[in-house]
Motif scaffolding. Structure first.
Motif, mmCIF file in Angstrom:
data_model
loop_
_atom_site.group_PDB
_atom_site.id
_atom_site.type_symbol
_atom_site.label_atom_id
_atom_site.label_comp_id
_atom_site.label_asym_id
_atom_site.label_seq_id
_atom_site.Cartn_x
_atom_site.Cartn_y
_atom_site.Cartn_z
ATOM 1 N N LEU A 20 -0.910 -74.594 -32.765
ATOM 2 C CA LEU A 20 -0.180 -73.995 -31.657
ATOM 3 C C LEU A 20 -0.546 -74.712 -30.363
ATOM 4 O O LEU A 20 -1.697 -75.125 -30.180
ATOM 5 N N SER A 21 0.426 -74.834 -29.489
ATOM 6 C CA SER A 21 0.192 -75.438 -28.181
ATOM 7 C C SER A 21 0.703 -74.521 -27.094
ATOM 8 O O SER A 21 1.642 -73.749 -27.308
ATOM 9 N N PHE A 47 -8.046 -60.328 -29.604
ATOM 10 C CA PHE A 47 -8.553 -61.628 -29.187
ATOM 11 C C PHE A 47 -8.684 -62.563 -30.386
ATOM 12 O O PHE A 47 -9.100 -62.140 -31.471
ATOM 13 N N VAL A 48 -8.370 -63.838 -30.175
ATOM 14 C CA VAL A 48 -8.527 -64.847 -31.218
ATOM 15 C C VAL A 48 -9.544 -65.910 -30.786
ATOM 16 O O VAL A 48 -10.527 -66.151 -31.488
ATOM 17 N N ALA A 49 -9.288 -66.540 -29.664
ATOM 18 C CA ALA A 49 -10.169 -67.615 -29.207
ATOM 19 C C ALA A 49 -9.971 -67.836 -27.718
ATOM 20 O O ALA A 49 -8.927 -67.483 -27.170
ATOM 21 N N ALA A 50 -10.997 -68.404 -27.072
ATOM 22 C CA ALA A 50 -10.903 -68.705 -25.650
ATOM 23 C C ALA A 50 -11.726 -69.938 -25.336
ATOM 24 O O ALA A 50 -12.662 -70.278 -26.066
ATOM 25 N N VAL A 51 -11.354 -70.608 -24.245
ATOM 26 C CA VAL A 51 -12.085 -71.797 -23.810
ATOM 27 C C VAL A 51 -12.159 -71.799 -22.293
ATOM 28 O O VAL A 51 -11.191 -71.494 -21.608
ATOM 29 N N SER A 52 -13.348 -72.102 -21.771
ATOM 30 C CA SER A 52 -13.532 -72.154 -20.329
ATOM 31 C C SER A 52 -13.028 -73.485 -19.793
ATOM 32 O O SER A 52 -12.654 -74.385 -20.557
ATOM 33 N N TRP A 53 -13.020 -73.611 -18.464
ATOM 34 C CA TRP A 53 -12.595 -74.864 -17.841
ATOM 35 C C TRP A 53 -13.458 -76.030 -18.328
ATOM 36 O O TRP A 53 -12.967 -77.138 -18.516
ATOM 37 N N GLY A 55 -15.046 -76.231 -21.223
ATOM 38 C CA GLY A 55 -15.015 -76.456 -22.659
ATOM 39 C C GLY A 55 -15.864 -75.512 -23.487
ATOM 40 O O GLY A 55 -15.968 -75.689 -24.701
ATOM 41 N N ILE A 56 -16.473 -74.515 -22.867
ATOM 42 C CA ILE A 56 -17.210 -73.517 -23.635
ATOM 43 C C ILE A 56 -16.214 -72.660 -24.401
ATOM 44 O O ILE A 56 -15.222 -72.205 -23.840
ATOM 45 N N ARG A 57 -16.488 -72.434 -25.682
ATOM 46 C CA ARG A 57 -15.533 -71.747 -26.560
ATOM 47 C C ARG A 57 -16.082 -70.424 -27.072
ATOM 48 O O ARG A 57 -17.293 -70.254 -27.228
ATOM 49 N N ALA A 58 -15.161 -69.531 -27.382
ATOM 50 C CA ALA A 58 -15.492 -68.253 -28.015
ATOM 51 C C ALA A 58 -14.438 -67.951 -29.059
ATOM 52 O O ALA A 58 -13.261 -68.284 -28.865
ATOM 53 N N TYR A 59 -14.863 -67.347 -30.170
ATOM 54 C CA TYR A 59 -13.936 -67.047 -31.257
ATOM 55 C C TYR A 59 -14.152 -65.632 -31.778
ATOM 56 O O TYR A 59 -15.260 -65.106 -31.767
ATOM 57 N N THR A 68 -9.764 -73.698 -34.292
ATOM 58 C CA THR A 68 -10.426 -74.460 -33.231
ATOM 59 C C THR A 68 -9.536 -74.465 -31.999
ATOM 60 O O THR A 68 -8.361 -74.855 -32.080
ATOM 61 N N ILE A 69 -10.095 -74.036 -30.871
ATOM 62 C CA ILE A 69 -9.369 -74.074 -29.613
ATOM 63 C C ILE A 69 -9.807 -75.296 -28.821
ATOM 64 O O ILE A 69 -10.979 -75.683 -28.836
ATOM 65 N N SER A 70 -8.850 -75.917 -28.160
ATOM 66 C CA SER A 70 -9.167 -77.088 -27.338
ATOM 67 C C SER A 70 -8.233 -77.103 -26.136
ATOM 68 O O SER A 70 -7.203 -76.428 -26.130
ATOM 69 N N ARG A 71 -8.603 -77.887 -25.124
ATOM 70 C CA ARG A 71 -7.768 -77.958 -23.934
ATOM 71 C C ARG A 71 -7.760 -79.365 -23.367
ATOM 72 O O ARG A 71 -8.707 -80.134 -23.559
ATOM 73 N N ASP A 72 -6.697 -79.658 -22.662
ATOM 74 C CA ASP A 72 -6.552 -80.932 -21.957
ATOM 75 C C ASP A 72 -6.261 -80.571 -20.508
ATOM 76 O O ASP A 72 -5.125 -80.224 -20.162
ATOM 77 N N ASN A 73 -7.280 -80.644 -19.666
ATOM 78 C CA ASN A 73 -7.120 -80.200 -18.279
ATOM 79 C C ASN A 73 -6.160 -81.084 -17.492
ATOM 80 O O ASN A 73 -5.475 -80.620 -16.590
ATOM 81 N N ALA A 74 -6.117 -82.352 -17.836
ATOM 82 C CA ALA A 74 -5.217 -83.258 -17.125
ATOM 83 C C ALA A 74 -3.760 -82.924 -17.395
ATOM 84 O O ALA A 74 -2.893 -83.111 -16.539
ATOM 85 N N LYS A 75 -3.510 -82.408 -18.584
ATOM 86 C CA LYS A 75 -2.135 -82.085 -18.970
ATOM 87 C C LYS A 75 -1.831 -80.591 -18.865
ATOM 88 O O LYS A 75 -0.716 -80.166 -19.149
ATOM 89 N N ASN A 76 -2.823 -79.796 -18.479
ATOM 90 C CA ASN A 76 -2.653 -78.339 -18.373
ATOM 91 C C ASN A 76 -2.159 -77.738 -19.686
ATOM 92 O O ASN A 76 -1.185 -76.960 -19.700
#
Length: 123
Positions: A20-21, A47-53, A55-59, A68-76
């Motif tokens: 999912l994106s 709740f399923v998963a979360a990620v801080s700015w 990159g700290i994760r919680a599940y 697995t949750i991930s983020r790309d801050n440059a691409k929002n």
């Protein structure tokens, strides 16, 4: 206002994978920690998963080791890779955003929400 748009849901057999994106637009500077929640028919949103700015994760315990949750801050954007899917993972999945940097697991701590994307896992 921040707009969140989810994509990537669908139908998959048990044991399969989906990714999912969530794309954030608008006043994205105000969106820091991001999360995923889900709501199955007849149940509360959970709740399923979360990620801080940073990159700290919680599940949630039910998805640890499989999602697995991930983020790309440059691409929002924020993504949720879901492996070893089970029929009980069937739900509408929602992307959510906060206005603080730390992760959160409670629905009321998020201020922006997407429309949701359906994930169906067949047995």
């Amino acid at each position: 206002q921040v707009q969140l748009v989810e994509s990537g849901g669908g139908l998959v057999q048990a044991g399969g994978s989906l990714r999912l994106s969530c794309a954030a637009s608008g006043r994205t500077y105000g969106t820091y920690a991001m999360g995923w929640f889900r709501q199955a028919p007849g149940k509360e949103r959970e709740f399923v998963a979360a990620v801080s700015w940073s990159g700290i994760r919680a599940y949630a315990d039910s998805v640890k080791g499989r999602f697995t949750i991930s983020r790309d801050n440059a691409k929002n954007t924020v993504s949720l890779q879901m492996n070893s899917l089970k029929p009980e993972d069937t739900a509408v999945y929602y992307c959510a955003g906060r206005q603080v940097r730390a992760v959160a697991t409670k629905e009321e701590e998020y201020v922006s929400w997407g429309q949701g994307t359906q994930v169906t896992v067949s047995s």
